[in-house]
Scaffold this active site. Structure first.
Site, PDB file in Angstrom:
ATOM      1  N   GLY A   9       0.845  -1.184   0.000  1.00 59.94           N
ATOM      2  CA  GLY A   9       0.000   0.000   0.000  1.00 59.94           C
ATOM      3  C   GLY A   9       0.880   1.233   0.000  1.00 59.94           C
ATOM      4  N   VAL A  10       1.040   1.857  -1.168  1.00 61.42           N
ATOM      5  CA  VAL A  10       1.887   3.049  -1.276  1.00 61.42           C
ATOM      6  C   VAL A  10       0.999   4.283  -1.155  1.00 61.42           C
ATOM      7  CG1 VAL A  10       3.831   2.075  -2.535  1.00 61.42           C
ATOM      8  CG2 VAL A  10       1.804   2.750  -3.798  1.00 61.42           C
ATOM      9  N   VAL A  14       6.520   8.735   3.533  1.00 60.71           N
ATOM     10  CA  VAL A  14       7.826   8.123   3.731  1.00 60.71           C
ATOM     11  C   VAL A  14       7.717   6.737   4.354  1.00 60.71           C
ATOM     12  CG1 VAL A  14       8.193   9.195   6.006  1.00 60.71           C
ATOM     13  CG2 VAL A  14      10.167   8.536   4.609  1.00 60.71           C
ATOM     14  N   SER A  16       5.351   4.255   4.008  1.00 59.08           N
ATOM     15  CA  SER A  16       5.054   3.214   3.022  1.00 59.08           C
ATOM     16  C   SER A  16       6.180   3.104   1.999  1.00 59.08           C
ATOM     17  CB  SER A  16       3.722   3.488   2.326  1.00 59.08           C
ATOM     18  OG  SER A  16       3.760   4.678   1.553  1.00 59.08           O
ATOM     19  N   CYS A  99     -11.618   2.791   9.135  1.00 55.94           N
ATOM     20  CA  CYS A  99     -11.002   2.758   7.812  1.00 55.94           C
ATOM     21  C   CYS A  99     -10.102   1.539   7.664  1.00 55.94           C
ATOM     22  CB  CYS A  99     -10.201   4.034   7.566  1.00 55.94           C
ATOM     23  SG  CYS A  99      -9.359   4.075   5.972  1.00 55.94           S
ATOM     24  N   GLY A 123       2.661   0.570   5.550  1.00 58.91           N
ATOM     25  CA  GLY A 123       3.639   1.327   6.320  1.00 58.91           C
ATOM     26  C   GLY A 123       3.197   1.629   7.729  1.00 58.91           C
ATOM     27  N   CYS A 195      -8.017  11.992   7.874  1.00 58.22           N
ATOM     28  CA  CYS A 195      -7.516  12.009   6.504  1.00 58.22           C
ATOM     29  C   CYS A 195      -8.389  12.810   5.547  1.00 58.22           C
ATOM     30  CB  CYS A 195      -7.358  10.576   6.002  1.00 58.22           C
ATOM     31  SG  CYS A 195      -8.870   9.589   6.014  1.00 58.22           S
TER      32      CYS A 195
END
Length: 378
Positions: A9-10, A14, A16, A99, A123, A195
């Site tokens: 999961g990108v 920094v 991830s 989430c 991450g 978020c």
């Protein structure tokens, strides 16, 4: 293009990025998957496009394929609608927990498996171990960054399919790795806050979905001292944003929220930060979730957090027939808030947790008409 064994999961951050870098060093086929959880609402505050560009850049540096999925519909129905309903009811929800359960380790996991992945990696500052025939969720090595609190709703099938490559790192070490590896996100600021709100004003954002209704601010004796813009904008223990000026006959000291009467649209405040009205020794939860699938016992001792980054608090837990728990703390707790998450620990292991339903804080108990009894736990 080979089928990835692991989909990372990108996020464009920094953490991830280094998670992906560590896996890339192992030589297994990996791919990056960027998920968009919030549709651009035209406010100009959405960082998704910037984050996506950074994620693409990281994948380019590491030589791994980049994939994109839009989960904004799933996020709206699985997280945001609940978020609004909780605020409308006068509670303070934790959307990050939901989430993780409903999107990142559900729809994202499904999307990764559809790409052929055996496992996913994120991450998060957390760790996974397999002991006694069960998967265990452990704290991250960096206690200040540990995110097991937000992951406590994960279960066995999710943990079996998940890697947390940076869980054994300190943040300072991670930054150094990112810089030395030439990752374009090495100096990127950490994201903070909810978020989908980002840097926007919380009241302005919430007001788009929940019409504000002004009401009275009263002291514990019921005397009106000011007016609030909407009771659901405030949470227990809050100091900021009350905008209470000088009150005749009162000290020039800060005020703190000690209670919310949603039905009457009244906010109660006190000038004592540690007001007895904010203290509770017991809480009642909604149905609890256990990481291993079951609680350690019907009654057991452990530590708990009722908010993120809170020091561990010793407590006794009684599991109820309906699956909820009642918790007795060794010492009074300040501003335990319905709607927030109770998370239980045995040392470094996260046992699970639940949403807080009620407490024995005097004013909150009175306003809620709670039947919760502090005599249930001896």
């Amino acid at each position: 293009m080979s089928t990835p064994h692991i989909v990372v999961g990108v996020s464009g951050g920094v953490d991830s990025s280094v998670a992906a870098w560590k896996l890339a060093q192992q030589g297994e086929p990996i791919a990056g998957l960027f998920m968009q959880n919030w549709a651009d609402d035209g406010s100009g505050d959405c960082r998704a496009e910037d984050d996506r560009r950074d994620a693409v850049a990281v994948c380019g540096v590491l030589g791994m394929p980049f994939h994109f999925r839009d989960f904004s519909g799933e996020y709206w129905s699985g997280v945001f609608e609940h978020f609004l309903a909780e605020y409308a009811a006068g509670r303070t929800p934790n959307p990050d927990v939901l989430c993780n359960r409903e999107v990142k380790f559900k729809h994202f996991l499904d999307a990764a498996q559809a790409l052929g992945a055996e496992r996913i990696a994120t991450g998060h500052y957390a760790q996974v171990a397999h002991r006694g025939g069960r998967w265990r969720l452990l704290r991250g090595a960096d206690r200040d960054k540990d995110q097991s609190y937000f992951l406590h709703q994960l279960g066995q099938s999710q943990l079996a399919a998940t890697l947390f490559p940076i869980g054994d790192l300190e943040k300072s070490t991670l930054r150094r790795i990112a810089r030395d590896a030439g990752l374009p996100t090495h100096a990127k600021k950490d994201s903070t806050g909810i978020c989908f709100i980002g840097e926007r004003d919380f009241r302005e954002f919430l007001g788009r979905y929940l019409p504000a209704r002004t009401g009275e601010i009263r002291d514990p004796q019921g005397q009106r001292i000011a007016e609030h813009p909407g009771v659901f904008y405030f949470t227990l223990g809050q100091r900021e944003g009350l905008n209470i000026g000088g009150v005749r006959g009162r000290a020039a000291a800060p005020w703190y929220v000690v209670g919310k009467d949603v039905a009457s649209n009244v906010l109660y405040v006190d000038q004592d930060r540690d007001s007895p009205l904010l203290q509770s020794r017991w809480l009642q939860s909604e149905q609890a979730h256990w990481v291993t699938g079951a609680p350690p016992a019907r009654r057991f001792s452990c530590t708990a957090q009722t908010r993120y980054r809170q020091p561990d608090e010793p407590c006794t837990v009684d599991v109820q027939d309906d699956g909820s728990v009642q918790v007795h703390f060794e010492r009074p707790q300040r501003a335990v808030t319905p709607g927030q998450s109770l998370v239980l620990y045995d040392g470094k292991e996260c046992l699970g947790g639940a949403v807080i339903a009620a407490t024995d804080a005097p004013l909150e108990r009175q306003l809620a008409g709670s039947s919760f009894s502090s005599e249930v736990v001896a």
